[in-house]
Design a protein around this motif. Structure first.
Motif, PDB file in Angstrom:
ATOM      1  N   ILE A  59       0.999  -1.106  -0.236  1.00 46.17           N
ATOM      2  CA  ILE A  59      -0.047   0.109   0.187  1.00 46.17           C
ATOM      3  C   ILE A  59       1.071   1.235  -0.077  1.00 46.17           C
ATOM      4  O   ILE A  59       0.525   2.207  -0.613  1.00 46.17           O
ATOM      5  N   ALA A  60       1.839   1.239   0.864  1.00 46.65           N
ATOM      6  CA  ALA A  60       2.948   2.310   1.011  1.00 46.65           C
ATOM      7  C   ALA A  60       3.371   2.876  -0.751  1.00 46.65           C
ATOM      8  O   ALA A  60       3.712   3.924  -0.782  1.00 46.65           O
ATOM      9  N   GLN A  61       3.522   1.742  -1.185  1.00 44.40           N
ATOM     10  CA  GLN A  61       4.258   1.976  -2.508  1.00 44.40           C
ATOM     11  C   GLN A  61       3.219   3.097  -3.337  1.00 44.40           C
ATOM     12  O   GLN A  61       3.824   3.672  -4.323  1.00 44.40           O
ATOM     13  N   ASP A  62       2.163   2.993  -3.110  1.00 48.53           N
ATOM     14  CA  ASP A  62       1.248   4.040  -3.817  1.00 48.53           C
ATOM     15  C   ASP A  62       1.785   5.404  -3.700  1.00 48.53           C
ATOM     16  O   ASP A  62       1.396   6.570  -4.554  1.00 48.53           O
ATOM     17  N   LEU A  63       2.404   5.685  -2.636  1.00 49.72           N
ATOM     18  CA  LEU A  63       2.774   7.118  -2.314  1.00 49.72           C
ATOM     19  C   LEU A  63       4.263   7.430  -2.728  1.00 49.72           C
ATOM     20  O   LEU A  63       4.623   8.554  -2.510  1.00 49.72           O
ATOM     21  N   ARG A  64       4.913   6.365  -3.345  1.00 51.94           N
ATOM     22  CA  ARG A  64       6.286   6.650  -4.186  1.00 51.94           C
ATOM     23  C   ARG A  64       6.288   8.088  -4.833  1.00 51.94           C
ATOM     24  O   ARG A  64       5.397   8.185  -5.733  1.00 51.94           O
ATOM     25  N   GLY A  65       7.191   8.844  -4.624  1.00 54.26           N
ATOM     26  CA  GLY A  65       7.392   9.973  -5.364  1.00 54.26           C
ATOM     27  C   GLY A  65       6.717  11.144  -4.574  1.00 54.26           C
ATOM     28  O   GLY A  65       6.603  12.096  -4.859  1.00 54.26           O
ATOM     29  N   VAL A  66       5.694  10.731  -3.792  1.00 61.98           N
ATOM     30  CA  VAL A  66       4.806  11.774  -3.004  1.00 61.98           C
ATOM     31  C   VAL A  66       5.419  12.128  -1.763  1.00 61.98           C
ATOM     32  O   VAL A  66       5.816  13.375  -1.375  1.00 61.98           O
ATOM     33  N   VAL A  67       5.430  11.104  -0.957  1.00 63.38           N
ATOM     34  CA  VAL A  67       6.221  11.057   0.235  1.00 63.38           C
ATOM     35  C   VAL A  67       7.410  10.110   0.392  1.00 63.38           C
ATOM     36  O   VAL A  67       7.214   9.092  -0.354  1.00 63.38           O
ATOM     37  N   PRO A  68       8.549  10.342   1.210  1.00 71.10           N
ATOM     38  CA  PRO A  68       9.342   9.068   1.281  1.00 71.10           C
ATOM     39  C   PRO A  68       8.406   7.935   2.001  1.00 71.10           C
ATOM     40  O   PRO A  68       7.746   7.888   2.904  1.00 71.10           O
ATOM     41  N   LEU A  69       8.691   6.499   1.287  1.00 71.79           N
ATOM     42  CA  LEU A  69       8.068   5.191   1.784  1.00 71.79           C
ATOM     43  C   LEU A  69       8.189   5.204   3.147  1.00 71.79           C
ATOM     44  O   LEU A  69       7.230   4.622   3.656  1.00 71.79           O
ATOM     45  N   ILE A  70       9.377   5.377   3.755  1.00 66.79           N
ATOM     46  CA  ILE A  70       9.376   5.178   5.116  1.00 66.79           C
ATOM     47  C   ILE A  70       8.554   5.917   5.973  1.00 66.79           C
ATOM     48  O   ILE A  70       7.982   5.455   7.074  1.00 66.79           O
ATOM     49  N   PHE A  71       8.093   7.101   5.606  1.00 62.12           N
ATOM     50  CA  PHE A  71       7.256   7.909   6.406  1.00 62.12           C
ATOM     51  C   PHE A  71       5.918   7.373   6.470  1.00 62.12           C
ATOM     52  O   PHE A  71       5.244   7.418   7.229  1.00 62.12           O
ATOM     53  N   ALA A  72       5.499   6.839   5.120  1.00 63.02           N
ATOM     54  CA  ALA A  72       4.147   6.416   5.082  1.00 63.02           C
ATOM     55  C   ALA A  72       4.029   5.142   5.850  1.00 63.02           C
ATOM     56  O   ALA A  72       2.960   4.742   6.387  1.00 63.02           O
ATOM     57  N   PHE A  73       5.027   4.211   5.690  1.00 68.58           N
ATOM     58  CA  PHE A  73       4.972   3.106   6.127  1.00 68.58           C
ATOM     59  C   PHE A  73       5.123   3.133   7.918  1.00 68.58           C
ATOM     60  O   PHE A  73       4.219   2.189   8.474  1.00 68.58           O
ATOM     61  N   VAL A  74       5.860   4.002   8.518  1.00 72.69           N
ATOM     62  CA  VAL A  74       5.896   4.260   9.910  1.00 72.69           C
ATOM     63  C   VAL A  74       4.694   4.687  10.214  1.00 72.69           C
ATOM     64  O   VAL A  74       4.104   4.091  11.368  1.00 72.69           O
ATOM     65  N   GLY A  75       3.859   5.478   9.587  1.00 73.35           N
ATOM     66  CA  GLY A  75       2.501   6.026   9.902  1.00 73.35           C
ATOM     67  C   GLY A  75       1.495   5.043  10.284  1.00 73.35           C
ATOM     68  O   GLY A  75       0.833   4.654  11.066  1.00 73.35           O
TER      69      GLY A  75
END
Length: 104
Positions: A59-75
């Motif tokens: 799911i976090a991959q959908d945000l690649r290029g928008v926010v760092p993946l680590i930030f999305a995943f940690v959230g």
């Protein structure tokens, strides 16, 4: 480092998803939630055991290029911590600064 490796190695649900993002995320969660680890280590490992890490990483991959993946995943992981341990489960998270969670 020991707590990060224990979190990942002692839970069955994580074996197929071991990558850089997961190691950073586990490290961030260990740093953010030391009180939980100290008081409820077994519950901590249970939470990681039932967490669908592969699905969350996908799911976090959908945000690649928008926010760092680590930030999305940690959230997403912290949302699981709140569900498992309650809001404000860790006082540490409230005092962290952006510089403490930034990854180079």
């Amino acid at each position: 480092m020991r707590l990060v490796l224990s979190t990942l190695a002692e839970t069955d649900n994580n074996k197929g998803q071991l990558d850089e993002v997961l190691f950073w995320a586990a490290s961030d969660m260990v740093r953010a939630c030391p009180e939980i680890l100290e008081r409820r280590a077994g519950d901590w490992l249970t939470m990681w055991d039932v967490c669908p890490l592969g699905e969350l990483q996908f799911i976090a991959q959908d945000l690649r290029g928008v926010v760092p993946l680590i930030f999305a995943f940690v959230g997403m992981l912290y949302e699981r911590v709140v569900k498992a341990f309650g809001p404000r489960a860790s006082s540490r998270i409230c005092s962290m600064t952006a510089g403490e969670i930034r990854h180079e």
